[in-house]
Motif scaffolding. Structure first.
Motif, PDB file in Angstrom:
ATOM      1  N   LEU A  76      11.380  -2.348  -2.256  1.00 48.80           N
ATOM      2  CA  LEU A  76      10.368  -2.896  -3.171  1.00 48.80           C
ATOM      3  C   LEU A  76       8.997  -2.967  -2.506  1.00 48.80           C
ATOM      4  CD1 LEU A  76      12.478  -5.644  -4.961  1.00 48.80           C
ATOM      5  CD2 LEU A  76      11.535  -3.555  -5.966  1.00 48.80           C
ATOM      6  N   TYR A  77       8.947  -3.261  -1.200  1.00 48.25           N
ATOM      7  CA  TYR A  77       7.657  -3.266  -0.501  1.00 48.25           C
ATOM      8  C   TYR A  77       7.081  -1.853  -0.424  1.00 48.25           C
ATOM      9  CZ  TYR A  77       7.310  -8.117   0.993  1.00 48.25           C
ATOM     10  OH  TYR A  77       7.146  -9.490   1.008  1.00 48.25           O
ATOM     11  N   ALA A  78       7.952  -0.854  -0.216  1.00 49.51           N
ATOM     12  CA  ALA A  78       7.464   0.534  -0.183  1.00 49.51           C
ATOM     13  C   ALA A  78       6.848   0.876  -1.530  1.00 49.51           C
ATOM     14  CB  ALA A  78       8.620   1.480   0.144  1.00 49.51           C
ATOM     15  N   PHE A  79       7.512   0.456  -2.623  1.00 48.41           N
ATOM     16  CA  PHE A  79       6.972   0.717  -3.969  1.00 48.41           C
ATOM     17  C   PHE A  79       5.671  -0.059  -4.191  1.00 48.41           C
ATOM     18  CE2 PHE A  79       6.826   2.084  -8.191  1.00 48.41           C
ATOM     19  CZ  PHE A  79       6.503   1.001  -9.001  1.00 48.41           C
ATOM     20  N   PHE A  80       5.634  -1.289  -3.686  1.00 42.09           N
ATOM     21  CA  PHE A  80       4.417  -2.114  -3.817  1.00 42.09           C
ATOM     22  C   PHE A  80       3.231  -1.401  -3.171  1.00 42.09           C
ATOM     23  CE2 PHE A  80       1.517  -5.557  -3.677  1.00 42.09           C
ATOM     24  CZ  PHE A  80       1.047  -5.688  -2.367  1.00 42.09           C
ATOM     25  N   TYR A  81       3.408  -0.939  -1.931  1.00 37.17           N
ATOM     26  CA  TYR A  81       2.305  -0.265  -1.240  1.00 37.17           C
ATOM     27  C   TYR A  81       1.949   1.068  -1.892  1.00 37.17           C
ATOM     28  CZ  TYR A  81       1.828  -3.590   2.549  1.00 37.17           C
ATOM     29  OH  TYR A  81       1.546  -4.735   3.271  1.00 37.17           O
ATOM     30  N   ALA A  82       2.956   1.811  -2.368  1.00 36.60           N
ATOM     31  CA  ALA A  82       2.661   3.081  -3.046  1.00 36.60           C
ATOM     32  C   ALA A  82       1.864   2.815  -4.324  1.00 36.60           C
ATOM     33  CB  ALA A  82       3.961   3.815  -3.365  1.00 36.60           C
ATOM     34  N   ILE A 126       7.525   1.982   5.540  1.00 35.02           N
ATOM     35  CA  ILE A 126       8.521   1.023   5.046  1.00 35.02           C
ATOM     36  C   ILE A 126       9.650   1.762   4.320  1.00 35.02           C
ATOM     37  CG2 ILE A 126       8.911  -0.959   3.525  1.00 35.02           C
ATOM     38  CD1 ILE A 126       6.054  -1.877   4.146  1.00 35.02           C
ATOM     39  N   LEU A 127       9.286   2.840   3.598  1.00 30.37           N
ATOM     40  CA  LEU A 127      10.304   3.629   2.891  1.00 30.37           C
ATOM     41  C   LEU A 127      11.295   4.222   3.895  1.00 30.37           C
ATOM     42  CD1 LEU A 127      11.075   4.637   0.062  1.00 30.37           C
ATOM     43  CD2 LEU A 127       9.654   6.655   0.473  1.00 30.37           C
ATOM     44  N   ILE A 128      10.774   4.763   5.012  1.00 37.61           N
ATOM     45  CA  ILE A 128      11.658   5.386   6.004  1.00 37.61           C
ATOM     46  C   ILE A 128      12.498   4.322   6.732  1.00 37.61           C
ATOM     47  CG2 ILE A 128      11.674   6.729   8.146  1.00 37.61           C
ATOM     48  CD1 ILE A 128       9.339   8.339   6.958  1.00 37.61           C
ATOM     49  N   ILE A 129      11.916   3.139   6.978  1.00 35.20           N
ATOM     50  CA  ILE A 129      12.704   2.055   7.594  1.00 35.20           C
ATOM     51  C   ILE A 129      13.852   1.657   6.659  1.00 35.20           C
ATOM     52  CG2 ILE A 129      12.647  -0.359   8.369  1.00 35.20           C
ATOM     53  CD1 ILE A 129       9.711   0.170   9.251  1.00 35.20           C
ATOM     54  N   SER A 130      13.562   1.589   5.346  1.00 34.75           N
ATOM     55  CA  SER A 130      14.624   1.210   4.394  1.00 34.75           C
ATOM     56  C   SER A 130      15.734   2.266   4.387  1.00 34.75           C
ATOM     57  CB  SER A 130      14.044   1.034   2.979  1.00 34.75           C
ATOM     58  OG  SER A 130      13.820   2.288   2.373  1.00 34.75           O
ATOM     59  N   LEU A 131      15.363   3.555   4.592  1.00 40.78           N
ATOM     60  CA  LEU A 131      16.371   4.624   4.632  1.00 40.78           C
ATOM     61  C   LEU A 131      17.165   4.603   5.936  1.00 40.78           C
ATOM     62  CD1 LEU A 131      14.353   7.628   3.158  1.00 40.78           C
ATOM     63  CD2 LEU A 131      16.386   6.562   2.169  1.00 40.78           C
ATOM     64  N   LEU A 140      10.543 -13.419   8.370  1.00 40.91           N
ATOM     65  CA  LEU A 140       9.758 -12.626   9.328  1.00 40.91           C
ATOM     66  C   LEU A 140       9.488 -11.223   8.787  1.00 40.91           C
ATOM     67  CD1 LEU A 140      11.459 -13.675  12.706  1.00 40.91           C
ATOM     68  CD2 LEU A 140       9.257 -14.436  11.771  1.00 40.91           C
ATOM     69  N   VAL A 141      10.494 -10.624   8.142  1.00 48.00           N
ATOM     70  CA  VAL A 141      10.315  -9.276   7.585  1.00 48.00           C
ATOM     71  C   VAL A 141       9.313  -9.307   6.427  1.00 48.00           C
ATOM     72  CG1 VAL A 141      11.462  -7.355   6.397  1.00 48.00           C
ATOM     73  CG2 VAL A 141      12.558  -8.440   8.350  1.00 48.00           C
ATOM     74  N   HIS A 142       9.368 -10.363   5.594  1.00 49.70           N
ATOM     75  CA  HIS A 142       8.371 -10.519   4.518  1.00 49.70           C
ATOM     76  C   HIS A 142       6.964 -10.553   5.118  1.00 49.70           C
ATOM     77  CE1 HIS A 142      10.341 -10.932   0.663  1.00 49.70           C
ATOM     78  NE2 HIS A 142      11.258 -11.714   1.177  1.00 49.70           N
ATOM     79  N   LEU A 143       6.791 -11.358   6.179  1.00 54.65           N
ATOM     80  CA  LEU A 143       5.462 -11.485   6.809  1.00 54.65           C
ATOM     81  C   LEU A 143       5.018 -10.144   7.388  1.00 54.65           C
ATOM     82  CD1 LEU A 143       5.878 -14.945   8.590  1.00 54.65           C
ATOM     83  CD2 LEU A 143       4.534 -14.417   6.528  1.00 54.65           C
ATOM     84  N   ALA A 144       5.958  -9.440   8.052  1.00 52.98           N
ATOM     85  CA  ALA A 144       5.617  -8.140   8.653  1.00 52.98           C
ATOM     86  C   ALA A 144       5.244  -7.122   7.579  1.00 52.98           C
ATOM     87  CB  ALA A 144       6.808  -7.627   9.466  1.00 52.98           C
ATOM     88  N   CYS A 145       5.955  -7.164   6.441  1.00 49.90           N
ATOM     89  CA  CYS A 145       5.664  -6.215   5.357  1.00 49.90           C
ATOM     90  C   CYS A 145       4.347  -6.555   4.653  1.00 49.90           C
ATOM     91  CB  CYS A 145       6.803  -6.208   4.335  1.00 49.90           C
ATOM     92  SG  CYS A 145       8.279  -5.392   4.924  1.00 49.90           S
ATOM     93  N   LEU A 146       4.020  -7.835   4.569  1.00 54.51           N
ATOM     94  CA  LEU A 146       2.789  -8.251   3.890  1.00 54.51           C
ATOM     95  C   LEU A 146       1.557  -8.087   4.774  1.00 54.51           C
ATOM     96  CD1 LEU A 146       3.957 -11.460   1.993  1.00 54.51           C
ATOM     97  CD2 LEU A 146       3.013  -9.367   0.969  1.00 54.51           C
TER      98      LEU A 146
END
Ligand code: HEM
Length: 214
Positions: free
Chosen positions: A89-95, A60-65, A12-18
């Protein structure tokens, strides 16, 4: 939480991040293939793609923190730590997609423009510095790197705080003076970052009390 539930939650988190990427990709494809119909990216596709990917990276970066302080709320939340790497990694992907959008649609893959922006535009300098800090963190997110780097891994990954602060500064330097749009996400980041010393203070107080009672 049982392992199966964590695996399901990961899907679910993968889908939400994508989702932001898939929506922007679909809007881009639609607008390129249906030039006569209403543009899904709106009147300024460059800004829509830049803002969409920039916000996804920052959120996503702030959620990971937020995972570490939230996990401290209860022992039963220990499983949250298994989401930290994937969110990072998703935060880095989007950046990185955000950087590609800038290189292609703002700088037109023109080297002099990039050098000019990097020397003159402070919001680009802040954004680029944030990305440069996220790069080694993404490259050392493997189990092998964690083993290889040992204690240095923890030290290196503290750079994520600086990257998040630079992302927020980048956002403030983009908006016009007096516009407070970045305030909400700035307060969230401040709470997430201050939660760490707050927990250490609470722990120290608890230890003192136990010592006094012993
Ligand atoms: C890699 C280097 C980066 C470059 C070259 C870059 C460039 C840009 C540009 C050109 C914009 C649009 C500005 C405008 O509308 O006038 C923008 C917006 C934005 N960027 Fe970046 N950026 C970078 C890295 C980052 C990173 C690492 C983050 C987050 C961690 C980020 C978050 C944002 C956000 C949230 C916005 C939207 C601001 C708004 O809506 O006003 N950027 N960036």
């Amino acid at each position: 939480m049982p392992n199966r539930a964590v695996v399901l939650l990961k899907v679910l988190v993968h889908l939400a991040c994508l989702a932001p990427f898939l929506i922007l990709a679909w809007h881009t494809y639609h607008d390129l293939t249906h030039p006569d119909s209403v543009a899904l990216l709106g009147p300024d596709p460059t800004a829509a793609l830049s803002h969409g990917t920039g916000f996804a990276a920052l959120r996503i970066l702030i959620i990971s923190l937020a995972i570490t302080p939230v996990r401290r709320l209860s022992r039963s939340l220990g499983w949250l730590v298994r989401f930290r790497r994937m969110l990072g990694l998703y935060a880095f992907f989007y950046a990185s997609v955000h950087l590609l959008v800038y290189l292609k649609l703002y700088a037109n893959l023109d080297w002099p423009t990039l050098v000019d922006d990097l020397s003159k535009r402070r919001y680009i300098i802040a954004g680029f510095s944030a990305w440069l800090l996220l790069l080694p963190l993404a490259l050392t997110s493997t189990k092998w790197s964690i083993r290889k780097l040992g204690k240095n891994w923890q030290v290196l990954h503290r750079l994520v705080y600086v990257a998040a602060l630079l992302g927020i500064i980048h956002y403030w330097w983009i908006v016009k003076t007096g516009v407070l749009d970045p305030l909400k996400i700035t307060i969230v980041l401040a709470m997430v970052l201050l939660a760490r010393p707050a927990w250490s203070w609470i722990d120290a107080k608890r230890r003192q009390r136990h010592m006094a009672e012993a």
